[in-house]
Design a protein around this motif. Structure first.
Motif, PDB file in Angstrom:
ATOM      1  N   ASP A 172       0.851  -1.192   0.000  1.00  0.00           N
ATOM      2  CA  ASP A 172       0.000   0.000   0.000  1.00  0.00           C
ATOM      3  C   ASP A 172       0.885   1.240   0.000  1.00  0.00           C
ATOM      4  OD1 ASP A 172      -2.440  -1.362   0.062  1.00  0.00           O
ATOM      5  OD2 ASP A 172      -2.409  -1.522   2.250  1.00  0.00           O
ATOM      6  N   ASP A 173       0.371   2.335  -0.539  1.00  0.00           N
ATOM      7  CA  ASP A 173       1.166   3.562  -0.582  1.00  0.00           C
ATOM      8  C   ASP A 173       0.844   4.492   0.588  1.00  0.00           C
ATOM      9  OD1 ASP A 173      -1.323   4.520  -1.272  1.00  0.00           O
ATOM     10  OD2 ASP A 173      -0.613   5.711  -2.989  1.00  0.00           O
ATOM     11  N   TYR A 174       0.258   3.960   1.662  1.00  0.00           N
ATOM     12  CA  TYR A 174      -0.057   4.751   2.841  1.00  0.00           C
ATOM     13  C   TYR A 174       0.138   3.898   4.089  1.00  0.00           C
ATOM     14  CZ  TYR A 174      -4.511   2.250   2.333  1.00  0.00           C
ATOM     15  OH  TYR A 174      -5.467   1.279   2.178  1.00  0.00           O
ATOM     16  N   ASN A 175       0.107   4.556   5.238  1.00  0.00           N
ATOM     17  CA  ASN A 175       0.289   3.884   6.522  1.00  0.00           C
ATOM     18  C   ASN A 175      -0.909   4.199   7.413  1.00  0.00           C
ATOM     19  OD1 ASN A 175       1.426   2.450   8.620  1.00  0.00           O
ATOM     20  ND2 ASN A 175       2.962   3.983   9.130  1.00  0.00           N
ATOM     21  N   ALA A 176      -1.641   3.184   7.826  1.00  0.00           N
ATOM     22  CA  ALA A 176      -2.890   3.355   8.574  1.00  0.00           C
ATOM     23  C   ALA A 176      -2.612   3.570  10.061  1.00  0.00           C
ATOM     24  CB  ALA A 176      -3.808   2.161   8.360  1.00  0.00           C
ATOM     25  N   ILE A 177      -2.058   4.757  10.382  1.00  0.00           N
ATOM     26  CA  ILE A 177      -1.910   5.181  11.771  1.00  0.00           C
ATOM     27  C   ILE A 177      -2.303   6.659  11.856  1.00  0.00           C
ATOM     28  CG2 ILE A 177      -0.095   3.497  12.237  1.00  0.00           C
ATOM     29  CD1 ILE A 177       1.934   5.776  12.200  1.00  0.00           C
ATOM     30  N   ASP A 178      -2.258   7.208  13.067  1.00  0.00           N
ATOM     31  CA  ASP A 178      -2.553   8.620  13.318  1.00  0.00           C
ATOM     32  C   ASP A 178      -3.965   9.016  12.879  1.00  0.00           C
ATOM     33  OD1 ASP A 178       0.052   8.569  14.126  1.00  0.00           O
ATOM     34  OD2 ASP A 178       0.796   9.998  12.653  1.00  0.00           O
ATOM     35  N   PRO A 179      -5.004   8.348  13.395  1.00  0.00           N
ATOM     36  CA  PRO A 179      -6.374   8.687  12.996  1.00  0.00           C
ATOM     37  C   PRO A 179      -6.836  10.009  13.607  1.00  0.00           C
ATOM     38  CG  PRO A 179      -6.404   7.109  14.781  1.00  0.00           C
ATOM     39  CD  PRO A 179      -4.959   7.274  14.395  1.00  0.00           C
ATOM     40  N   ALA A 180      -7.742  10.694  12.911  1.00  0.00           N
ATOM     41  CA  ALA A 180      -8.344  11.929  13.418  1.00  0.00           C
ATOM     42  C   ALA A 180      -9.743  12.070  12.824  1.00  0.00           C
ATOM     43  CB  ALA A 180      -7.483  13.142  13.063  1.00  0.00           C
ATOM     44  N   PHE A 181     -10.740  12.053  13.683  1.00  0.00           N
ATOM     45  CA  PHE A 181     -12.148  12.100  13.269  1.00  0.00           C
ATOM     46  C   PHE A 181     -12.619  13.542  13.100  1.00  0.00           C
ATOM     47  CE2 PHE A 181     -16.542  12.809  14.551  1.00  0.00           C
ATOM     48  CZ  PHE A 181     -17.233  11.925  13.731  1.00  0.00           C
ATOM     49  N   ILE A 182     -13.524  13.757  12.132  1.00  0.00           N
ATOM     50  CA  ILE A 182     -14.224  15.029  12.003  1.00  0.00           C
ATOM     51  C   ILE A 182     -15.606  14.792  11.399  1.00  0.00           C
ATOM     52  CG2 ILE A 182     -13.171  15.492   9.740  1.00  0.00           C
ATOM     53  CD1 ILE A 182     -13.396  18.505  10.379  1.00  0.00           C
ATOM     54  N   ALA A 183     -16.590  15.537  11.882  1.00  0.00           N
ATOM     55  CA  ALA A 183     -17.910  15.612  11.241  1.00  0.00           C
ATOM     56  C   ALA A 183     -17.967  16.935  10.495  1.00  0.00           C
ATOM     57  CB  ALA A 183     -19.016  15.531  12.280  1.00  0.00           C
ATOM     58  N   ASP A 184     -18.323  16.902   9.210  1.00  0.00           N
ATOM     59  CA  ASP A 184     -18.326  18.144   8.440  1.00  0.00           C
ATOM     60  C   ASP A 184     -19.629  18.912   8.656  1.00  0.00           C
ATOM     61  OD1 ASP A 184     -20.303  17.126   6.710  1.00  0.00           O
ATOM     62  OD2 ASP A 184     -18.872  16.607   5.133  1.00  0.00           O
ATOM     63  N   ARG A 185     -19.720  20.086   8.051  1.00  0.00           N
ATOM     64  CA  ARG A 185     -20.873  20.958   8.283  1.00  0.00           C
ATOM     65  C   ARG A 185     -22.166  20.379   7.722  1.00  0.00           C
ATOM     66  NH1 ARG A 185     -17.958  23.823   4.109  1.00  0.00           N
ATOM     67  NH2 ARG A 185     -16.774  24.894   5.720  1.00  0.00           N
ATOM     68  N   ASP A 186     -22.055  19.370   6.846  1.00  0.00           N
ATOM     69  CA  ASP A 186     -23.233  18.711   6.290  1.00  0.00           C
ATOM     70  C   ASP A 186     -23.613  17.453   7.051  1.00  0.00           C
ATOM     71  OD1 ASP A 186     -23.457  20.599   4.182  1.00  0.00           O
ATOM     72  OD2 ASP A 186     -21.846  19.567   3.117  1.00  0.00           O
ATOM     73  N   GLY A 187     -22.892  17.156   8.129  1.00  0.00           N
ATOM     74  CA  GLY A 187     -23.192  15.991   8.936  1.00  0.00           C
ATOM     75  C   GLY A 187     -22.527  14.706   8.483  1.00  0.00           C
ATOM     76  N   ARG A 188     -21.682  14.775   7.464  1.00  0.00           N
ATOM     77  CA  ARG A 188     -20.941  13.590   7.034  1.00  0.00           C
ATOM     78  C   ARG A 188     -19.732  13.388   7.946  1.00  0.00           C
ATOM     79  NH1 ARG A 188     -20.084  14.757   0.718  1.00  0.00           N
ATOM     80  NH2 ARG A 188     -19.283  12.602   0.656  1.00  0.00           N
ATOM     81  N   HIS A 189     -19.381  12.126   8.168  1.00  0.00           N
ATOM     82  CA  HIS A 189     -18.287  11.783   9.060  1.00  0.00           C
ATOM     83  C   HIS A 189     -17.074  11.321   8.257  1.00  0.00           C
ATOM     84  CE1 HIS A 189     -21.067  10.951  12.775  1.00  0.00           C
ATOM     85  NE2 HIS A 189     -21.207  12.168  12.275  1.00  0.00           N
TER      86      HIS A 189
END
Length: 355
Positions: free
Chosen positions: A167-184
C-alpha cells in the motif's frame, strides 16, 4: 451530536518556531528565554501524540502508551485547570485480540483520537510496529470518560481500516471530524505517500465504502527512495473554512527532533489545502504554525503531533508534545491558545494576550 477533541516516546516508524508566552502544560513561558521560564510540575511527561477533550468540569488527555506503569498501551491524564495533571484510568488492560493478529509484534497502541458522537465517546487508535506500514486503526467506545459514573467502560469495536506492505499509505494517526453537512470522516497517515481521508458510516464509525481508495490530503514530494516526512493529520472547521494541521520532519529523537507543525485551509473538507501564501499541502506547502526556537535558546524541541480543541469558553487550543531539553529530552504535554487574524489564520497566543 458530535463533540470534537484536539491528540520514552512513541515508536513512530518515521516520525520548529517555539512561541514564547503560550499556555503550556509543564511550562508557562514568561519570555523566550528558558532561564526565565517558571515550571509547573505535574504529570506531563512522558506524553506523546496527545489529544484533548472536556467532559463536565474535567479535561482529559489521551496519548500513546509509553511504558509508564499501568499506562503502557494508551495513557490517560485528567485535569480541572489545564495546568495540573494527574494520571487517569487507561482504556486498555491488554491489546485487543484482533490487533495482535492484524499486526504481529505490536506491543502498545499509538496516537489516539477522542470525540463524542451520538451519545458515546469514540476512541480511535493506531496499531503498528517501528518502520512498517503493516498497520491498523481500531475503535473503542464508552458512554463516559469518568470511571465513577454509570456506563463507564470501553467497548472494543474492532478494526476500522488497515494497510499492508505494498500500500502507498500507513494506517496510523487517525483523526475524526464531522463536516458541516453531517458527514463523518477519518483523516490518517504517516510517511509513505502522505496523509489520507476516508468517509465513515455515521452509525458504525467505520469506512462507508471499504472498497474505495482513500483520498489524498497532503504529501511532501521527495527524491526517489527518500522518505516523505509528513504525518499526524488533524482537521477542524472554523468560519466556513476547514483547517488541516500536519507534522513535518522527524519526531522521536529527543532534543534532536526536527518535528514542526504546519497548517493549511480549504473551503471543501476534501481539499485542496493551501497555506497563507497559496502553497499546496499536496506539494509539501502550508503555513508554519509551531516550530522550535533557535537551537541555542529553545528548551522545547520538535513540537508536533498537534490537535485542536474548541472549549466551552470559545477558546481554540492546540495540544501537542515537544521534547524538554531540561528533562533529558522527555516528550512533554503542551497546550497553547490560538489567536485569529482578521483574515482567518491562527497563531499561538501569548500569555495575557486575547485569543
Amino acid at each position: 451530536m458530535v463533540s470534537k477533541r484536539v491528540r520514552s516516546s512513541r515508536p513512530s516508524p518515521h516520525r520548529s518556531r517555539q512561541t514564547a508566552g503560550c499556555l503550556c502544560l509543564g511550562v508557562l513561558l514568561a519570555s523566550a528565554s528558558a532561564a526565565q521560564t517558571p515550571v509547573v510540575e505535574s504529570d506531563v511527561r512522558p506524553v506523546h501524540d496527545p489529544v484533548l477533550i472536556q467532559e463536565d468540569g474535567e479535561w482529559h488527555v489521551f496519548s500513546t502508551g509509553i511504558g509508564k506503569e499501568g499506562q503502557g498501551l494508551l495513557a490517560e491524564r485528567v485535569s480541572s485547570d489545564l495546568a495540573q495533571w494527574r494520571t487517569g484510568t487507561p482504556p486498555f488492560a491488554s491489546l485487543p485480540e484482533w490487533a495482535t493478529q492484524a499486526v504481529p509484534g505490536a506491543r502498545n497502541l499509538w496516537a489516539p483520537d477522542i470525540s463524542f458522537v451520538n451519545g458515546r465517546y469514540r476512541l480511535y487508535y493506531s496499531v503498528s510496529t517501528f518502520g512498517s506500514n503493516r498497520s491498523a486503526i481500531g475503535l473503542a467506545t464508552s458512554t463516559t470518560l469518568d470511571p465513577a459514573k454509570r456506563g463507564y467502560g470501553w467497548r472494543d469495536e474492532g478494526l476500522v481500516l488497515a494497510s499492508r506492505p505494498g500500500d502507498d499509505y500507513n494506517a496510523i494517526d487517525p483523526a475524526f471530524i464531522a463536516d458541516r453537512d453531517g458527514r463523518h470522516w477519518l483523516a490518517f497517515g504517516s510517511f509513505w505517500s502522505g496523509l489520507k481521508l476516508v468517509e465513515l458510516d455515521r452509525r458504525t464509525g467505520k469506512p462507508l465504502d471499504p472498497s474505495r481508495r482513500p483520498l489524498a490530503l497532503a504529501s511532501r514530494p521527495v527524491p526517489a527512495g527518500a522518505p516523505s516526512a509528513i504525518e499526524a493529520p488533524y482537521l477542524f472547521e472554523r468560519g466556513g473554512w476547514y483547517y488541516l494541521v500536519a507534522s513535518y520532519d522527524y519526531c522521536c529523537k529527543g532534543v534532536s527532533s526536527t518535528y514542526y507543525t504546519v497548517i493549511g485551509r480549504s473551503k471543501a473538507i476534501t481539499g485542496p489545502y493551501r497555506g497563507k501564501d497559496g502553497s499546496s499541502m499536496l506539494e509539501g506547502g502550508g503555513t508554519v504554525l509551531l516550530r522550535a526556537d533557535l537551537e541555542e535558546k529553545g528548551r522545547f524541541r520538535g513540537p508536533g503531533h498537534a490537535g485542536h480543541h474548541r472549549g466551552r469558553d470559545g477558546v481554540d487550543r492546540l495540544v501537542y508534545h515537544a521534547y524538554d531539553r531540561d528533562n533529558k529530552g522527555a516528550p512533554t504535554l503542551r497546550v497553547a491558545a490560538l489567536r485569529w487574524s482578521a483574515d482567518g489564520w491562527p497563531a499561538i497566543a501569548g500569555v495575557g494576550e486575547k485569543p
